[in-house]
Write an enzyme that holds these catalytic residues in place. Structure first.
Site, PDB file in Angstrom:
ATOM      1  CE1 TYR A  51      45.089  31.548  55.198  1.00  0.00           C
ATOM      2  CE2 TYR A  51      47.370  30.956  55.554  1.00  0.00           C
ATOM      3  CZ  TYR A  51      46.188  30.797  54.862  1.00  0.00           C
ATOM      4  OH  TYR A  51      46.104  29.893  53.835  1.00  0.00           O
ATOM      5  CD  GLU A  53      41.013  30.440  56.768  1.00  0.00           C
ATOM      6  OE1 GLU A  53      40.594  29.984  57.851  1.00  0.00           O
ATOM      7  OE2 GLU A  53      41.515  29.732  55.884  1.00  0.00           O
ATOM      8  CG  ASP A 206      31.239  40.772  35.379  1.00  0.00           C
ATOM      9  OD1 ASP A 206      31.989  41.710  35.738  1.00  0.00           O
ATOM     10  OD2 ASP A 206      31.666  39.685  34.944  1.00  0.00           O
ATOM     11  CB  THR A 232      38.171  42.643  37.431  1.00  0.00           C
ATOM     12  OG1 THR A 232      37.848  43.584  36.410  1.00  0.00           O
ATOM     13  CG2 THR A 232      37.771  41.264  36.978  1.00  0.00           C
ATOM     14  CE  LYS A 235      38.874  42.640  32.709  1.00  0.00           C
ATOM     15  NZ  LYS A 235      38.496  41.682  33.718  1.00  0.00           N
ATOM     16  NE  ARG A 241      45.571  39.786  36.988  1.00  0.00           N
ATOM     17  CZ  ARG A 241      45.506  40.432  35.828  1.00  0.00           C
ATOM     18  NH1 ARG A 241      46.378  41.351  35.517  1.00  0.00           N
ATOM     19  NH2 ARG A 241      44.551  40.151  34.969  1.00  0.00           N
TER      20      ARG A 241
HETATM   21  N1  PLP Z   1      33.987  39.551  34.002  1.00  0.00           N
HETATM   22  C1  PLP Z   1      34.262  40.204  32.882  1.00  0.00           C
HETATM   23  C2  PLP Z   1      33.183  40.992  32.208  1.00  0.00           C
HETATM   24  C3  PLP Z   1      35.545  40.144  32.331  1.00  0.00           C
HETATM   25  O1  PLP Z   1      35.822  40.773  31.182  1.00  0.00           O
HETATM   26  C4  PLP Z   1      36.541  39.384  32.999  1.00  0.00           C
HETATM   27  C5  PLP Z   1      37.909  39.285  32.503  1.00  0.00           C
HETATM   28  O2  PLP Z   1      38.290  39.617  31.451  1.00  0.00           O
HETATM   29  C6  PLP Z   1      36.169  38.712  34.161  1.00  0.00           C
HETATM   30  C7  PLP Z   1      34.890  38.816  34.645  1.00  0.00           C
HETATM   31  C8  PLP Z   1      37.112  37.782  34.851  1.00  0.00           C
HETATM   32  O3  PLP Z   1      38.080  38.372  35.568  1.00  0.00           O
HETATM   33  P1  PLP Z   1      39.392  37.569  36.007  1.00  0.00           P
HETATM   34  O4  PLP Z   1      40.193  37.386  34.766  1.00  0.00           O
HETATM   35  O5  PLP Z   1      39.986  38.499  37.003  1.00  0.00           O
HETATM   36  O6  PLP Z   1      38.950  36.279  36.605  1.00  0.00           O
END
Ligand code: PLP
Length: 433
Positions: A51, A53, A206, A232, A235, A241
């Protein structure tokens, strides 16, 4: 202590089956990849027991000297992998995944019911960018904030930046979200920066799908223009993950992004960080600075171009006419087919991809396209030749689906299928709306 095979043969067997499936199929899901043995070793380590935090040096638990060292190393590598210096940019490596990372940014920068604009889900955006239907606020983002999505120009398949500008001028969002889950082109960051400045909005990118390509500089650099960048880690980046949030160190629109975002992650929305994931991420981010990683990402894009070119040769219509990145979106509607059936037929042949909506789709339940990505099979050593052959295999799958559909014509089974796919049926009975 027993090893997994002795302690739980049932779970061991499921893992073995999944490993076998991954090994024996053509993995073409654009958001998936195979991470390295080294990353998996870190993820499966004793780091999961601790842990911690808080942030390095400011923890709510004792015994964190090595965890602090690990998280600081991970932060430094994250900044280096994306060519950032620690003076202008900071990073939080604790988000549990992409969706939580996005919600943490909204929590940091917005008040409940503030206005947001992201790319609409049926046009390639992600749920966490504020998806809603006329009947239902589907994502937490659209439940807690007022969402007005922007869309593609359906005639070109490209983001309609003119319409985004017009709508933003009227809607006055507090944040504009760039980034997508199914968009085969790069983004016009200077253009969205201008729009955000004109309406006084934060600009967030994002880059979940393309973060590996961004780290390798094979796509444009969002950090030059955006205030906050989320991603993320599993990918195209090829990590475990997880998620990350990068933020500008200088205040933006009077807000200290660093403390707002760090506080939104913890204690705002999360408790203890997943230190095993942070360990795996640090390993991934070391690799992301290597020449092999850059070569790999270049190959991901070349492979995607080979795949796109062969599909075009075979007569397919691709959304936007091609691809700049790691994925293509095939519009199957000109063939009278939908993505759901093709996904199923290909799945039976161990070719894994996903049905996807394409601009102009009437029903989200039976989307008219498929999404095909190249990161995972490039990791397994595929080059242009193998991806050209993959396009041929997909083509055969489509032909078989067409034949099956034709031979069903006039059957009661087909009448039944037509009925369940009709708008009346989905309107009355669907839970999705
Ligand atoms: N943002 C985008 C552009 C995504 O394609 C995805 C997932 O496919 C996410 C966020 C979300 O990620 P997670 O599935 O890890 O929550």
């Amino acid at each position: 202590d027993h090893c997994l095979t002795e302690a739980d043969p049932e779970v061991r067997a499921i893992i073995d089956h999944e490993k076998n499936r991954q090994f024996k199929s053509l993995e073409l899901i654009a958001s998936e990849n195979f991470t390295s043995r080294a990353v998996m070793e870190a993820v499966g380590s004793c780091l999961t027991n601790k842990y911690s935090e808080g942030l390095p040096g400011k923890r709510y638990y004792g015994g964190n000297e090595y965890i602090d060292e690990l998280e600081i190393l991970c932060q430094q590598r994250a900044l280096a992998a994306f060519h950032l210096d620690g003076k202008n940019w900071g990073v939080n490596v604790q988000p549990l995944s992409g969706s939580p990372a996005n919600f943490e940014v909204y929590t940091a920068l917005l008040s409940p019911h503030d206005r947001i604009m992201g790319l609409d889900l049926p046009h390639g955006g992600h749920l966490s960018h504020g998806f809603m239907t006329p009947k239902r606020r589907v994502s937490g983002t659209s439940i807690y904030f007022e969402s007005m999505p922007y869309r593609l120009d359906e005639s070109t398949g490209l983001i309609d930046y003119d319409m985004l500008e017009k709508t933003a001028t009227l809607f006055r969002p507090k944040i504009i979200i760039v980034g997508a889950s199914a968009y085969p082109r790069d983004f016009d960051y200077p253009r969205v920066r201008k729009i955000a400045d004109a309406v006084g909005a934060f600009l967030m990118m994002d880059m979940a799908h393309i973060s590996g390509l961004v780290a390798a500089s094979v796509l444009a650099d969002p950090f030059e223009y955006c205030d906050v960048v989320t991603t993320t880690t599993h990918k195209s980046l090829r990590g475990p993950r997880g998620g990350m949030i990068f933020f500008k160190k200088d205040p933006v629109l009077g807000v200290d992004l660093e403390s707002a975002i760090n506080n939104a992650v913890f204690p705002g929305l999360q408790g203890g960080p997943h230190n095993h994931t942070i360990g795996g991420l640090a390993v991934c981010l070391k690799h992301a600075q290597s020449p092999e990683f850059k070569a790999y990402q270049g190959q991901v894009v070349s492979n995607c171009k080979a795949l796109a070119n062969r599909l075009i040769e075979l007569g397919y219509k691709l959304v936007s006419g091609g691809s700049d990145n790691h994925l293509v979106l095939v519009d199957l509607r000109p063939l009278g087919l939908d993505g759901a059936r093709v996904e199923k037929i290909l799945d039976m042949a161990s070719i894994t991809l996903n049905k996807n909506s394409v601009p102009g789709d009437k029903s989200a339940l039976v989307p008219g396209g498929i999404r095909i990505g190249t990161p995972a099979m490039t990791t397994r050593g595929f080059n242009e030749k193998e991806f050209t052959e993959t396009a041929d295999l997909i083509h055969e799958g489509v032909q078989i689906t067409l034949k099956a559909k034709k031979s069903a014509q006039g059957s009661k089974l087909q009448d039944f299928m037509k009925f369940i796919e009709s708008p009346e049926f989905s309107l009355k009975d669907s839970v999705a709306d």
